[in-house]
Scaffold this active site. Structure first.
Site, PDB file in Angstrom:
ATOM      1  N   SER A 135      42.236  14.083  39.312  1.00 39.77           N
ATOM      2  CA  SER A 135      41.174  14.659  40.112  1.00 39.77           C
ATOM      3  C   SER A 135      41.698  15.857  40.901  1.00 39.77           C
ATOM      4  O   SER A 135      42.316  16.756  40.347  1.00 39.77           O
ATOM      5  CB  SER A 135      40.589  13.582  41.036  1.00 39.77           C
ATOM      6  OG  SER A 135      39.395  14.014  41.633  1.00 39.77           O
ATOM      7  N   ASP A 198      33.522  13.552  31.482  1.00 39.76           N
ATOM      8  CA  ASP A 198      33.885  13.776  32.885  1.00 39.76           C
ATOM      9  C   ASP A 198      33.388  15.139  33.377  1.00 39.76           C
ATOM     10  O   ASP A 198      33.728  16.184  32.822  1.00 39.76           O
ATOM     11  CB  ASP A 198      35.408  13.676  33.032  1.00 39.76           C
ATOM     12  CG  ASP A 198      35.857  13.791  34.476  1.00 39.76           C
ATOM     13  OD1 ASP A 198      34.990  13.841  35.369  1.00 39.76           O
ATOM     14  OD2 ASP A 198      37.076  13.829  34.706  1.00 39.76           O
ATOM     15  N   HIS A 315      34.981   9.964  35.282  1.00 31.43           N
ATOM     16  CA  HIS A 315      36.073  10.577  36.037  1.00 31.43           C
ATOM     17  C   HIS A 315      37.116   9.564  36.499  1.00 31.43           C
ATOM     18  O   HIS A 315      38.263   9.931  36.760  1.00 31.43           O
ATOM     19  CB  HIS A 315      35.498  11.316  37.245  1.00 31.43           C
ATOM     20  CG  HIS A 315      36.521  12.099  38.014  1.00 31.43           C
ATOM     21  ND1 HIS A 315      37.288  13.096  37.439  1.00 31.43           N
ATOM     22  CD2 HIS A 315      36.925  12.027  39.316  1.00 31.43           C
ATOM     23  CE1 HIS A 315      38.103  13.613  38.344  1.00 31.43           C
ATOM     24  NE2 HIS A 315      37.907  12.978  39.485  1.00 31.43           N
TER      25      HIS A 315
END
Length: 636
Positions: A135, A198, A315
């Site tokens: 991330s 994602d 994600h």
């Protein structure tokens, strides 16, 4: 056949990375360390050594992420950072400056000093450093890897290899950053793992959504909760996000992706740009893509088969996807051994396996107009697998490295006469009665016909080598071009022969008075590239001690250093401040010791010691003045 060969070479380059990651524990270990950093080190990073590999994992839960800032807040990466990224931004002012996300750069600089110390402690203990992050931790890992690559290039003090692996990382910078990384040949040091749907890696390409701070905050809060409690099922948490928020984000990003994927000039429509290799994952395996245009189109095609919920939940599901990459390696091995449905062409076989790994082979035709807007384009009605295949084949014929290298070899043979004339000129200078030598003859006799001819040849050689560097830095030559002995040796000998003429021309025309001294302000970039090639080679071979003086001085910057020392000598004569006199004395003393060591090791050509050479004249004046300066310093 030629086109297919070109496609195959480019496609297989990407497959090398995928095979390497699938057949080693690097990917799984990187994700494990990322997971630990996410749960136990919010806002920080974790350093963990596993065998001879050190992992530096940046948490995806950054306390002050900076992602909420406007996407338009891209900062130039320049000398304001203290030179940490020097090799990246040394290009012409006429080019677009390298820009990176403001928040990410601010975060990196906040922990840089501590990271530098920890990396220094690893030197000698590990063979490789893997910088990784999930991330928001992804761009921090990328920035850290770029800094480390710049640092290792400038020092060349460590043989450590550097690899950056990110998971679901937002993009870091603009197309200028992408171009600079290509020029440095660092694309292979970056692997960005992106799950099929994602939305985070696709989010920062555009401005409409990322400038909506409440939406970004809602997404980050949801993902942070999932990272903090990985045992909680994300599907349940996802229900806490309003459906209209998920739908709006999904539709807006997909709409912008579609526009970008079909744009003629991709970079003109995007603030951020991909660099390095991208590994697109599904539960069936992975596809590895390097071409930037292909990366954008793959992002679009894969997301087009998803839904608003899965694009957000994906994600935090990288743990599921990482394991599938290893399974793909076993599947590929079985696929090739059994020959089940194996196409005749090796390139087609690779594409078939990639399609199977993408989990898109059985999908219905893409109906983009259902959730975006209508576009009259027949390609949108094609089967997804067909579109993915076209995407994998994109840009494969643009660059033909082997043909370009062969063409350069032919051109190199054509410039041999120009170099031969310069070598003849040097030999004439060495035999001349004036005892000035090669460097000073060219500097002082510029108006003569002979020197004018040499100057013309110098420009012709420079034009050829600049074209080599241009092809090299734009990835239009074979990947191992800078390791070939022929090109390393030829470029090095060219540098030793011709750079003294560059220096002579620079000082003869008084450019040092306008721009500053040659080494820092006037040296052409090609020589710095040749220095890098030669230094890497020097680390691999053992240099033998010389038994006679060199035909050309082995430090091509020697005469530039003589010119600087000459200015110091003039300055010390007129200086009244004892402190400054002491500084100048130490600089000149250091230069004298350096020159004497070169002479002792016979690493200079004999013309350096000619009676009327700039060096001999400097030494004469310095030895006369040196005792007087020493007395003045001692008296103070």
């Amino acid at each position: 056949m030629e086109a297919e060969t070109s496609c195959q070479n480019n496609f297989e380059t990407s497959e090398i990375l995928a095979t390497f990651l699938a057949s080693t524990p690097l990917l799984e270990e990187a994700w494990k360390v990322c997971s630990i950093a996410n749960t136990g080190f919010p806002g920080l990073y974790l350093v963990q050594q596993i065998g001879t590999v050190a992992y530096v994992a940046f948490s995806g839960r950054q306390v002050e992420s900076g992602l909420e800032q406007s996407c338009g807040n891209l900062l130039p990466l320049d000398a304001a950072d203290g030179g940490l990224f020097g090799p990246l931004y040394r290009y012409s002012q006429a080019e677009e400056p390298i820009r990176v996300h403001q928040g990410m750069l601010k975060l990196f600089l906040s922990f840089y000093s501590r990271l530098q110390i920890q990396i220094a402690e690893l030197v000698g203990k590990v063979n490789s450093i893997v910088l990784t992050g999930h991330s928001i931790g992804g761009p921090l890992a990328s920035l850290s890897a770029l800094w480390l690559l710049c640092h290792l290039q400038s020092t060349l003090s460590s043989p450590m290899s550097v690899l950056c692996i990110t998971f679901g990382s937002p993009m870091l910078g603009n197309e200028a950053l992408h171009r600079s990384i290509l020029r440095q040949r660092w694309g292979g040091n970056f692997c960005h793992v992106v799950s099929k749907h994602d939305i985070m890696p696709r989010l920062l390409i555009f401005t409409e959504i990322v400038n909506n701070i409440p939406i970004i905050q809602s997404l980050l809060h949801f993902w942070n909760c999932c990272m903090a409690s990985p045992h909680v099922i994300a599907d349940g948490l996802s229900s806490q996000l309003p459906q209209d928020l998920k739908t709006n984000v999904f539709q807006c990003v997909l709409k912008d992706l579609q526009v970008l994927a079909h744009a003629e000039h991709l970079s003109a429509n995007s603030l951020f740009w991909p660099f390095g290799g991208y590994v697109f994952c599904s539960l069936e395996g992975a596809i590895c893509v390097e071409n930037s245009a292909s990366v954008i189109r793959m992002m679009y095609l894969m997301m087009a088969t998803g839904s608003p919920s899965c694009c957000i939940e994906d994600h935090i599901k990288y743990g599921d996807y990482v394991g599938s990459v290893s399974k793909q390696f076993l599947k590929a091995k079985s696929f090739h051994e059994n020959g089940d449905g194996l196409p005749d062409s090796s390139f087609e076989a690779g594409v078939a396996l990639a399609l199977q790994s993408s989990d898109l082979t059985d999908k219905e035709p893409v109906q983009v107009q259902d959730f975006c807007f209508s576009m009259q384009n027949s390609n949108l009605r094609k089967n997804v697998a067909v579109l993915v295949k076209e995407c994998l084949q994109m840009g494969q014929n643009d660059h033909r490295p082997n043909l370009a290298a062969a063409s350069l070899a032919i051109r190199l043979s054509r410039i041999v006469p120009f170099r031969a004339e310069i070598e003849w000129y040097k030999a004439c200078c060495d035999r001349a009665d004036d005892q000035m030598g090669y460097y000073d003859s060219f500097k002082r006799k510029a108006v003569s016909r002979r020197e004018a001819r040499v100057n013309l040849n110098r420009h012709k050689l420079a034009s050829f080598w600049d074209s080599v560097i241009n092809l090299y830095e734009n990835n239009r030559l074979p990947r191992d071009f800078d390791t070939k002995g022929k090109w390393i040796n030829t470029s090095h000998s060219y540098k030793l022969l011709v750079e003294p003429l560059e220096i002579a021309d620079y000082y003869r025309n008084g450019k040092h008075r306008e721009q500053g001294h040659y080494i820092k302000n006037g040296r052409p970039w090609r020589y710095e590239v040749f220095d890098k090639w030669w230094k890497i080679r020097s680390l691999q071979i053992e240099e033998k001690k010389r038994s006679k003086f060199a035909s050309v001085t082995q430090d091509s910057l020697f005469w530039a250093k003589v010119e600087e020392a000459s200015e110091w000598l003039e300055n010390v004569r007129s200086e009244t401040d004892v402190t400054k006199i002491n500084q100048l004395w130490h600089e000149m003393d250091k230069f004298e010791k350096y020159a004497m060591k070169l002479i002792e090791n016979k690493e200079v050509s004999e013309d350096v010691m000619f009676k009327n050479s700039s060096f001999s004249l400097w030494m004469e004046k310095w030895r006369e003045l040196k005792p007087r300066i020493q007395i003045l310093i001692e008296q103070d």
